[in-house]
Design an enzyme around this catalytic site. Structure first.
Site, mmCIF file in Angstrom:
data_model
loop_
_atom_site.group_PDB
_atom_site.id
_atom_site.type_symbol
_atom_site.label_atom_id
_atom_site.label_comp_id
_atom_site.label_asym_id
_atom_site.label_seq_id
_atom_site.Cartn_x
_atom_site.Cartn_y
_atom_site.Cartn_z
ATOM 1 N N GLU A 174 8.348 -61.149 12.891
ATOM 2 C CA GLU A 174 7.529 -59.951 12.979
ATOM 3 C C GLU A 174 8.288 -58.771 12.370
ATOM 4 O O GLU A 174 7.953 -57.624 12.589
ATOM 5 C CB GLU A 174 7.086 -59.674 14.410
ATOM 6 C CG GLU A 174 8.203 -59.531 15.422
ATOM 7 C CD GLU A 174 7.685 -59.166 16.793
ATOM 8 O OE1 GLU A 174 7.040 -58.114 16.908
ATOM 9 O OE2 GLU A 174 7.929 -59.928 17.754
ATOM 10 N N CYS A 233 6.382 -62.279 19.117
ATOM 11 C CA CYS A 233 7.481 -63.232 19.386
ATOM 12 C C CYS A 233 7.003 -64.675 19.481
ATOM 13 O O CYS A 233 7.820 -65.589 19.587
ATOM 14 C CB CYS A 233 8.177 -62.863 20.697
ATOM 15 S SG CYS A 233 8.774 -61.193 20.714
ATOM 16 N N HIS A 249 10.850 -66.945 26.723
ATOM 17 C CA HIS A 249 11.096 -65.852 25.781
ATOM 18 C C HIS A 249 11.817 -64.754 26.570
ATOM 19 O O HIS A 249 11.366 -64.381 27.660
ATOM 20 C CB HIS A 249 9.779 -65.341 25.204
ATOM 21 C CG HIS A 249 9.936 -64.009 24.535
ATOM 22 N ND1 HIS A 249 10.858 -63.809 23.524
ATOM 23 C CD2 HIS A 249 9.347 -62.803 24.758
ATOM 24 C CE1 HIS A 249 10.800 -62.545 23.150
ATOM 25 N NE2 HIS A 249 9.901 -61.915 23.885
HETATM 26 P P1 HMG Z 1 12.958 -48.691 31.915
HETATM 27 O O1 HMG Z 1 11.579 -48.272 32.313
HETATM 28 O O2 HMG Z 1 13.873 -47.645 31.374
HETATM 29 O O3 HMG Z 1 13.704 -49.360 33.106
HETATM 30 O O4 HMG Z 1 12.909 -49.866 30.865
HETATM 31 P P2 HMG Z 1 13.361 -49.407 34.669
HETATM 32 O O5 HMG Z 1 13.483 -48.060 35.235
HETATM 33 O O6 HMG Z 1 12.089 -50.196 34.899
HETATM 34 O O7 HMG Z 1 14.618 -50.273 35.137
HETATM 35 C C1 HMG Z 1 14.744 -51.592 34.735
HETATM 36 C C2 HMG Z 1 15.274 -52.389 35.921
HETATM 37 O O8 HMG Z 1 16.597 -51.949 36.193
HETATM 38 C C3 HMG Z 1 14.468 -52.172 37.198
HETATM 39 O O9 HMG Z 1 14.431 -53.404 37.880
HETATM 40 C C4 HMG Z 1 15.339 -51.193 37.977
HETATM 41 O O10 HMG Z 1 15.157 -51.260 39.379
HETATM 42 C C5 HMG Z 1 16.721 -51.671 37.574
HETATM 43 P P3 HMG Z 1 13.006 -54.062 38.256
HETATM 44 O O11 HMG Z 1 12.312 -53.088 39.131
HETATM 45 O O12 HMG Z 1 12.277 -54.241 36.929
HETATM 46 O O13 HMG Z 1 13.369 -55.365 38.881
HETATM 47 N N1 HMG Z 1 17.755 -50.636 37.731
HETATM 48 C C6 HMG Z 1 18.994 -50.902 38.198
HETATM 49 N N2 HMG Z 1 19.566 -52.043 38.620
HETATM 50 C C7 HMG Z 1 20.876 -51.978 39.042
HETATM 51 N N3 HMG Z 1 21.595 -50.821 39.052
HETATM 52 C C8 HMG Z 1 21.063 -49.674 38.622
HETATM 53 C C9 HMG Z 1 19.695 -49.674 38.170
HETATM 54 N N4 HMG Z 1 18.863 -48.722 37.699
HETATM 55 C C10 HMG Z 1 17.672 -49.328 37.420
HETATM 56 N N5 HMG Z 1 21.772 -48.551 38.626
HETATM 57 C C11 HMG Z 1 11.404 -51.600 30.112
HETATM 58 C C12 HMG Z 1 12.406 -51.169 31.167
HETATM 59 C C13 HMG Z 1 11.082 -53.081 30.243
HETATM 60 C C14 HMG Z 1 10.125 -50.781 30.282
HETATM 61 C C15 HMG Z 1 12.010 -51.310 28.727
HETATM 62 O O14 HMG Z 1 13.190 -52.047 28.555
HETATM 63 C C16 HMG Z 1 11.076 -51.618 27.573
HETATM 64 O O15 HMG Z 1 10.174 -50.849 27.258
HETATM 65 N N6 HMG Z 1 11.321 -52.747 26.890
HETATM 66 C C17 HMG Z 1 10.539 -53.164 25.718
HETATM 67 C C18 HMG Z 1 9.319 -53.960 26.122
HETATM 68 C C19 HMG Z 1 9.687 -55.277 26.731
HETATM 69 O O16 HMG Z 1 10.772 -55.792 26.577
HETATM 70 N N7 HMG Z 1 8.707 -55.887 27.433
HETATM 71 C C20 HMG Z 1 8.911 -57.189 28.043
HETATM 72 C C21 HMG Z 1 7.642 -58.032 28.096
HETATM 73 S S1 HMG Z 1 6.752 -58.055 26.549
HETATM 74 C C22 HMG Z 1 7.622 -59.188 25.551
HETATM 75 O O17 HMG Z 1 8.434 -59.912 26.019
HETATM 76 C C23 HMG Z 1 7.293 -59.195 24.094
HETATM 77 C C24 HMG Z 1 8.298 -58.516 23.205
HETATM 78 O O18 HMG Z 1 9.434 -59.342 23.046
HETATM 79 C C25 HMG Z 1 7.674 -58.213 21.847
HETATM 80 C C26 HMG Z 1 7.013 -59.336 21.083
HETATM 81 O O19 HMG Z 1 6.329 -60.183 21.597
HETATM 82 O O20 HMG Z 1 7.101 -59.263 19.868
HETATM 83 C C27 HMG Z 1 8.779 -57.191 23.765
#
Ligand code: HMG
Length: 396
Positions: free
Chosen positions: A83, A115, A237
């Site tokens: 992609e 992906c 994935h």
């Molecule tokens: P965010 O919103 O900044 O993070 O980014 P958050 O506030 O949700 O924190 C993440 C986790 O860290 C949470 O845990 C927090 O509690 C924890 P959860 O509630 O999820 O279990 N946390 C801590 N843990 C320990 N010590 C600390 C601490 N602070 C916080 N101090 C987000 C997270 C996924 C939104 C971001 O990374 C993002 O936008 N990522 C890109 C999209 C993505 O990866 N999506 C995944 C599913 S879609 C997919 O897999 C397809 C993809 O690969 C693309 C394709 O298909 O081509 C993306």
């Protein structure tokens, strides 16, 4: 052809980029507690491409050892899943075809569905081989994950390419025929043609991923798939490795199995070793999880592994594969560990500099200085065309 002739992954090799940005370094810039990265999303570092690396150079580095080991005589098809396409018309695999000096009697095509398309390529390859077991298909999954600076997705970037040779009587993994599918038109993550970074709703994407685990698993079961108890582990994935933990929680619930967090952690742990330090490599990520499982244990013969492939937008597939006895002799564990270990660490300023200097679009001649540690490099761009060269030992 005998109906039960096994088809699957005969060889697997991966490569990543030459530079690495650790999450400890990233946290100095973002101000986030590094535990959020290490524990919260399960990422320690991200591979960053050097200026002279792209999906073609990484794919060539992944595929070259496969060609060296098996030759090209039986390869009739090259499927390139990505992609991070470099051209709207010409398949990236055609550049690869020339870099690897493949014979002309080969069909080459590029596939896209976020992906997921690496899995589409694998399944299409298996179908081609089932039709003619004398033929082999070279599957490439190569991607560079790029999000806006200072966005939540930035910590999940990465880069890698996986090459898989698909053949009859494979040496590594035989694909089981049952698969479960799930498609849902959803705006969770996408990248319009005019953008170099993805547009993403992170929370929505994670929810869509988990819904797709349910959907693909239901279909897999309805089509005679194996019960979860028969799967040694499940490769997911991994946009970030913590997602695999959440996905397996979802799957055990969907399968009606009670499982502790500790048990889920230990089932998933063998699948995350490479992705936690490479980052999201989109199409390649699922197969880096497989590489981690195989490279980490050479006593899995006859064990069956589950696979969950998810591509935003979205398309998902659940399937399984049986590890072939004797696979341990065919692994590339040392080379895989070396491609990761040799990356040069960069600081945030160097990363920013790379991000701020994309390839020029003016149609002029621009040479790119050598930075890569790989055997192939993007040496310039001229008249809107990428120019590649073979460097290092393979140039002879
Ligand atoms: P965010 O919103 O900044 O993070 O980014 P958050 O506030 O949700 O924190 C993440 C986790 O860290 C949470 O845990 C927090 O509690 C924890 P959860 O509630 O999820 O279990 N946390 C801590 N843990 C320990 N010590 C600390 C601490 N602070 C916080 N101090 C987000 C997270 C996924 C939104 C971001 O990374 C993002 O936008 N990522 C890109 C999209 C993505 O990866 N999506 C995944 C599913 S879609 C997919 O897999 C397809 C993809 O690969 C693309 C394709 O298909 O081509 C993306």
């Amino acid at each position: 052809m005998p109906p039960d002739l096994p088809v699957g992954i005969h060889d697997l090799s991966f490569a990543t980029s030459s530079l690495v940005l650790t999450h400890t370094e990233l946290s100095k810039h973002t101000g986030a507690n590094v535990a959020k990265y290490h524990t919260g999303i399960g990422q320690k570092a991200m591979s960053v491409p050097a200026a002279d690396e792209d999906i073609v150079t990484m794919a060539a580095d992944a595929a070259a050892p496969v060609i060296t080991r098996h030759g090209t005589g039986r390869i009739r098809t090259l499927l390139f899943a990505t992609e991070t396409s470099i051209d709207q018309s010409k398949a990236a695999g055609v550049y690869l075809h020339s870099l690897l000096r493949l014979p002309s009697a080969i069909r080459v095509v590029e596939l896209k569905q976020a992906c997921y398309s690496g899995t589409a390529a694998l399944q299409f390859a298996a179908a081609l081989v089932a039709r003619n077991p004398e033929e082999q298909v070279l599957v490439l999954a190569s991607d560079i994950a790029s999000y806006d600076l200072d966005s939540p997705g930035e910590a999940t970037q990465g880069a890698a390419a996986v090459a898989m040779l698909v053949s009859a009587k494979p040496a590594l993994v035989e694909l089981c025929p049952a698969t479960g599918l799930h498609t849902d038109d959803i705006a969770d993550f996408w990248r319009p043609n005019y953008r170099s970074t993805a547009v993403v709703d992170g929370k929505k994407s994670a929810a869509a991923y988990l819904a797709a685990v349910d959907g693909a698993w239901r279909d897999y079961q309805a089509r005679g798939g194996l019960p979860l108890e028969q799967l040694r582990t499940v490769c997911y994935h991994q946009p970030f490795t913590r997602m695999a933990f959440k996905a397996h929680q979802q799957l055990t619930n969907a399968a009606g199995i009670k499982s502790s967090n500790k048990a889920i952690e230990s089932t998933i742990a063998p699948t995350t070793r490479y992705n936690e330090t490479i980052g999201n490599s989109y199409t390649a990520s699922l197969y880096l999880a497989l590489a981690a499982v195989l490279d980490g244990n050479d006593t899995l013969g006859e064990e069956t592994i589950g696979f969950f492939s998810y591509g935003s937008g979205s398309v998902a597939e659940f399937f399984a594969g049986r590890v072939v006895p004797g696979y341990g002799d065919r692994l590339r564990t040392r080379a895989h560990r070396e491609t990761i270990a040799r990356r040069r660490p960069i600081d945030y300023a160097a990363y920013l500099k790379l991000r701020e200097h994309p390839l020029p679009h003016d149609g002029g001649m621009h040479l790119i200085p050598r930075q890569t540690q790989g055997n192939f490099r993007l040496c310039g761009i001229s008249n809107h065309q990428r120019l590649y060269e073979v460097v290092g030992p393979l140039s002879a």
